[in-house]
Design a protein around this motif. Structure first.
Motif, PDB file in Angstrom:
ATOM      1  N   GLN A 175       2.063   6.322  -6.505  1.00 30.79           N
ATOM      2  CA  GLN A 175       0.549   7.078  -7.229  1.00 30.79           C
ATOM      3  C   GLN A 175       0.031   6.702  -8.002  1.00 30.79           C
ATOM      4  O   GLN A 175      -0.987   6.672  -9.197  1.00 30.79           O
ATOM      5  CB  GLN A 175       0.699   8.650  -7.172  1.00 30.79           C
ATOM      6  CG  GLN A 175       1.413   9.827  -7.201  1.00 30.79           C
ATOM      7  CD  GLN A 175       1.701  11.184  -7.055  1.00 30.79           C
ATOM      8  OE1 GLN A 175       1.255  11.229  -8.577  1.00 30.79           O
ATOM      9  NE2 GLN A 175       1.711  11.682  -7.209  1.00 30.79           N
TER      10      GLN A 175
ATOM     11  N   ILE B  43       1.100  -0.610  -0.372  1.00 31.16           N
ATOM     12  CA  ILE B  43      -0.004   0.039  -0.081  1.00 31.16           C
ATOM     13  C   ILE B  43       0.664   1.397  -0.342  1.00 31.16           C
ATOM     14  O   ILE B  43       0.932   1.999  -0.643  1.00 31.16           O
ATOM     15  CB  ILE B  43      -1.236   0.106   1.611  1.00 31.16           C
ATOM     16  CG1 ILE B  43      -2.112  -1.112   0.945  1.00 31.16           C
ATOM     17  CG2 ILE B  43      -1.714   1.300   1.471  1.00 31.16           C
ATOM     18  CD1 ILE B  43      -2.890  -1.509   2.726  1.00 31.16           C
ATOM     19  N   GLN B  44       1.873   1.268   1.155  1.00 32.91           N
ATOM     20  CA  GLN B  44       2.325   2.314   0.817  1.00 32.91           C
ATOM     21  C   GLN B  44       3.738   2.789  -0.432  1.00 32.91           C
ATOM     22  O   GLN B  44       3.738   4.256  -1.404  1.00 32.91           O
ATOM     23  CB  GLN B  44       3.409   2.628   1.970  1.00 32.91           C
ATOM     24  CG  GLN B  44       4.720   3.897   2.582  1.00 32.91           C
ATOM     25  CD  GLN B  44       4.009   4.987   2.584  1.00 32.91           C
ATOM     26  OE1 GLN B  44       2.747   4.614   3.875  1.00 32.91           O
ATOM     27  NE2 GLN B  44       4.251   5.966   2.467  1.00 32.91           N
ATOM     28  N   GLU B  45       3.988   1.655  -0.516  1.00 31.92           N
ATOM     29  CA  GLU B  45       4.880   1.701  -1.948  1.00 31.92           C
ATOM     30  C   GLU B  45       3.878   1.770  -3.399  1.00 31.92           C
ATOM     31  O   GLU B  45       4.182   3.096  -4.212  1.00 31.92           O
ATOM     32  CB  GLU B  45       5.095   0.203  -2.475  1.00 31.92           C
ATOM     33  CG  GLU B  45       6.484  -0.018  -1.784  1.00 31.92           C
ATOM     34  CD  GLU B  45       7.185  -1.049  -2.111  1.00 31.92           C
ATOM     35  OE1 GLU B  45       6.167  -2.025  -2.817  1.00 31.92           O
ATOM     36  OE2 GLU B  45       7.568  -1.839  -1.087  1.00 31.92           O
TER      37      GLU B  45
ATOM     38  N   ASP C 101      -7.569   5.484  -2.895  1.00 27.33           N
ATOM     39  CA  ASP C 101      -8.727   5.125  -1.910  1.00 27.33           C
ATOM     40  C   ASP C 101      -9.825   5.426  -2.141  1.00 27.33           C
ATOM     41  O   ASP C 101     -11.076   6.532  -2.552  1.00 27.33           O
ATOM     42  CB  ASP C 101      -8.228   6.307  -1.122  1.00 27.33           C
ATOM     43  CG  ASP C 101      -8.622   6.320   0.644  1.00 27.33           C
ATOM     44  OD1 ASP C 101      -9.319   5.271   0.640  1.00 27.33           O
ATOM     45  OD2 ASP C 101      -8.410   6.927   1.476  1.00 27.33           O
TER      46      ASP C 101
ATOM     47  N   LYS D 153       1.201   4.391  -3.299  1.00 28.12           N
ATOM     48  CA  LYS D 153       1.306   5.302  -2.754  1.00 28.12           C
ATOM     49  C   LYS D 153       2.214   6.595  -2.867  1.00 28.12           C
ATOM     50  O   LYS D 153       1.859   7.648  -3.566  1.00 28.12           O
ATOM     51  CB  LYS D 153       0.531   5.850  -1.256  1.00 28.12           C
ATOM     52  CG  LYS D 153      -0.793   5.096  -0.993  1.00 28.12           C
ATOM     53  CD  LYS D 153      -0.902   5.976   0.184  1.00 28.12           C
ATOM     54  CE  LYS D 153      -2.303   4.932   1.136  1.00 28.12           C
ATOM     55  NZ  LYS D 153      -2.162   5.248   2.575  1.00 28.12           N
ATOM     56  N   GLU D 154       3.025   5.658  -2.702  1.00 30.08           N
ATOM     57  CA  GLU D 154       4.070   6.633  -3.575  1.00 30.08           C
ATOM     58  C   GLU D 154       4.321   6.298  -5.302  1.00 30.08           C
ATOM     59  O   GLU D 154       4.870   8.061  -5.579  1.00 30.08           O
ATOM     60  CB  GLU D 154       5.602   6.098  -2.933  1.00 30.08           C
ATOM     61  CG  GLU D 154       5.904   6.208  -1.316  1.00 30.08           C
ATOM     62  CD  GLU D 154       7.019   5.261  -0.960  1.00 30.08           C
ATOM     63  OE1 GLU D 154       7.645   4.457  -1.775  1.00 30.08           O
ATOM     64  OE2 GLU D 154       7.181   5.434   0.393  1.00 30.08           O
TER      65      GLU D 154
ATOM     66  N   ALA E 189      -2.522   4.035  -6.232  1.00 27.27           N
ATOM     67  CA  ALA E 189      -3.013   3.653  -4.860  1.00 27.27           C
ATOM     68  C   ALA E 189      -4.338   4.653  -5.154  1.00 27.27           C
ATOM     69  O   ALA E 189      -5.068   6.209  -5.700  1.00 27.27           O
ATOM     70  CB  ALA E 189      -2.684   4.125  -3.459  1.00 27.27           C
TER      71      ALA E 189
ATOM     72  N   THR F 105      -9.762   1.314   6.430  1.00 26.91           N
ATOM     73  CA  THR F 105      -9.314   0.360   5.155  1.00 26.91           C
ATOM     74  C   THR F 105      -9.532  -1.043   5.749  1.00 26.91           C
ATOM     75  O   THR F 105      -8.744  -1.527   6.150  1.00 26.91           O
ATOM     76  CB  THR F 105      -8.225   0.469   4.663  1.00 26.91           C
ATOM     77  OG1 THR F 105      -7.647   1.652   3.786  1.00 26.91           O
ATOM     78  CG2 THR F 105      -7.927  -0.340   2.749  1.00 26.91           C
TER      79      THR F 105
ATOM     80  N   HIS G  79      -2.789  -0.758 -10.577  1.00 28.03           N
ATOM     81  CA  HIS G  79      -2.712   0.311  -8.980  1.00 28.03           C
ATOM     82  C   HIS G  79      -3.735  -1.293  -7.986  1.00 28.03           C
ATOM     83  O   HIS G  79      -3.833  -2.168  -7.753  1.00 28.03           O
ATOM     84  CB  HIS G  79      -4.085   0.349 -10.362  1.00 28.03           C
ATOM     85  CG  HIS G  79      -4.079   1.250 -10.891  1.00 28.03           C
ATOM     86  ND1 HIS G  79      -3.303   0.899 -12.288  1.00 28.03           N
ATOM     87  CD2 HIS G  79      -4.048   2.301 -10.802  1.00 28.03           C
ATOM     88  CE1 HIS G  79      -3.041   1.909 -13.053  1.00 28.03           C
ATOM     89  NE2 HIS G  79      -3.166   2.776 -11.699  1.00 28.03           N
TER      90      HIS G  79
END
Length: 84
Positions: free
Chosen positions: A39, A32-34, A43, A36-37, A41, A50, A60
């Motif tokens: 872009q 999830i963090q990767e 939400d 988001k980094e 992800a 979540t 994605h």
């Protein structure tokens, strides 16, 4: 093309889903963090907690506030309708 409701009016294509997992484990939290980094992800929780992470074949990651079991049940229900 089959679509499935993942909560709050958000819909995804069932043909593109690779996995539906719980966000509790450390490896999934890293994914999830990767995402988001990078872009990639999406939400779809509408500000709620979540409860499911949907991994798509495009790379994605979709975050949903609905339990994985509920989403899986909706997938199974769509398959039954399609078979009839």
């Amino acid at each position: 093309m089959q679509l499935i409701n993942i909560g709050f009016g958000n819909i995804v294509s069932t043909n593109r889903i690779i996995a539906i997992v719980s966000p509790e484990s450390a490896p999934i939290k890293r994914i999830i963090q990767e995402a988001k980094e990078k872009q990639v992800a999406v939400d779809a929780t509408c500000g709620r907690r979540t409860r499911a992470v949907i991994i798509m074949d495009s790379g994605h990651i979709i975050l949903s506030a609905i339990q994985p079991e509920t989403i899986s049940g909706r997938l199974d229900k769509d398959v039954e309708i399609e078979e009839n």
